[in-house]
Structures are given as C-alpha cells and as structure tokens.
Design a protein around this motif. Structure first.
Motif, PDB file in Angstrom:
ATOM      1  N   LEU A 135       1.273   6.926  -6.800  1.00 47.35           N
ATOM      2  CA  LEU A 135       0.197   7.855  -7.151  1.00 47.35           C
ATOM      3  C   LEU A 135       0.580   9.293  -6.822  1.00 47.35           C
ATOM      4  O   LEU A 135       0.204  10.218  -7.544  1.00 47.35           O
ATOM      5  N   LYS A 136       1.340   9.494  -5.754  1.00 43.57           N
ATOM      6  CA  LYS A 136       1.811  10.847  -5.422  1.00 43.57           C
ATOM      7  C   LYS A 136       2.711  11.404  -6.524  1.00 43.57           C
ATOM      8  O   LYS A 136       2.745  12.613  -6.745  1.00 43.57           O
ATOM      9  N   ARG A 180       0.694   4.198  -2.808  1.00 43.61           N
ATOM     10  CA  ARG A 180       0.492   5.599  -2.439  1.00 43.61           C
ATOM     11  C   ARG A 180       1.598   6.487  -3.011  1.00 43.61           C
ATOM     12  O   ARG A 180       1.322   7.531  -3.613  1.00 43.61           O
ATOM     13  N   ASP A 181       2.848   6.060  -2.854  1.00 39.20           N
ATOM     14  CA  ASP A 181       3.977   6.862  -3.340  1.00 39.20           C
ATOM     15  C   ASP A 181       3.959   6.995  -4.853  1.00 39.20           C
ATOM     16  O   ASP A 181       4.270   8.054  -5.400  1.00 39.20           O
ATOM     17  N   THR A 205      -3.936   8.959 -11.465  1.00 37.55           N
ATOM     18  CA  THR A 205      -4.436  10.237 -10.987  1.00 37.55           C
ATOM     19  C   THR A 205      -4.865  11.094 -12.165  1.00 37.55           C
ATOM     20  O   THR A 205      -4.316  10.986 -13.265  1.00 37.55           O
ATOM     21  N   PHE A 264       0.816  -1.217   0.000  1.00 38.11           N
ATOM     22  CA  PHE A 264       0.000   0.000   0.000  1.00 38.11           C
ATOM     23  C   PHE A 264       0.849   1.266   0.000  1.00 38.11           C
ATOM     24  O   PHE A 264       0.484   2.266  -0.634  1.00 38.11           O
ATOM     25  N   ASN A 265       1.987   1.249   0.689  1.00 37.26           N
ATOM     26  CA  ASN A 265       2.871   2.415   0.669  1.00 37.26           C
ATOM     27  C   ASN A 265       3.439   2.671  -0.719  1.00 37.26           C
ATOM     28  O   ASN A 265       3.540   3.822  -1.152  1.00 37.26           O
TER      29      ASN A 265
END
Length: 95
Positions: free
Chosen positions: A39-40, A36-37, A55, A32-33
């Motif tokens: 997508l950031k 998230r990273d 995104t 999950f990290n």
C-alpha cells in the motif's frame, strides 16, 4: 467485531495445533508487513474471493471548522479503500 493479531494467532493455533505459535506469529507479521509495504508503494492488495485494498489520493482543499466557522487548509493525503468480494458481501448481509 474486531480482532487483534494475538486473537488471530490464538485462533490459528487452535485450528492448526501442528504449527508452533511463534511460527504463526511470524506468518501473520509477514502478511501484514507485506500488505503495508504494498500500500505504501500505491499498489493494490487483493485477496481473491475475500477483499481488495487500494490507496486513493485525496486532493488538498480548504475546509471550515463548523464550530468556529474558521477556514482550514487540509493537505493532500492518501486513504485506503476496502472492497469486499460479492460472496463475502452476501454472507455479511445474510440474516
């Protein structure tokens, strides 16, 4: 139906009894990290034959509050698009 990380960990622990629960928790957290990273950084996340995430920038706009008819400025923001694979879409929509 939604699933929390603890529920996912329990199911994996039941299906794979040879793995330690703390190792499965670390695996899920890393997964999950990384998502998230990625997508950031505005990159695409793809899990082949399951889903893809990306995104999309929503431009700033002036909207209105329907209750008071007041105009509101909405800043630009990113949203996440989820696309399921054709195979999963068929399985989900089967009866």
């Amino acid at each position: 139906m939604s699933a929390s990380k603890s529920e996912i960990t329990k199911k994996l622990a039941n299906n794979y009894p040879n793995f330690l629960k703390k190792d499965l928790e670390k695996l899920i957290n890393v997964f999950f990290n990384e998502m998230r990273d990625t997508l950031k950084r505005n990159e695409r996340v793809e899990l082949r034959d399951v889903f893809s995430l990306e995104t999309k920038l929503q431009k700033s706009k002036i909207a209105r509050n329907p209750k008071t008819n007041e105009k509101i400025y909405i800043k630009e923001k990113y949203s996440i698009l989820l696309k399921t694979s054709k195979m999963w879409s068929k399985k989900i929509n089967e009866k």
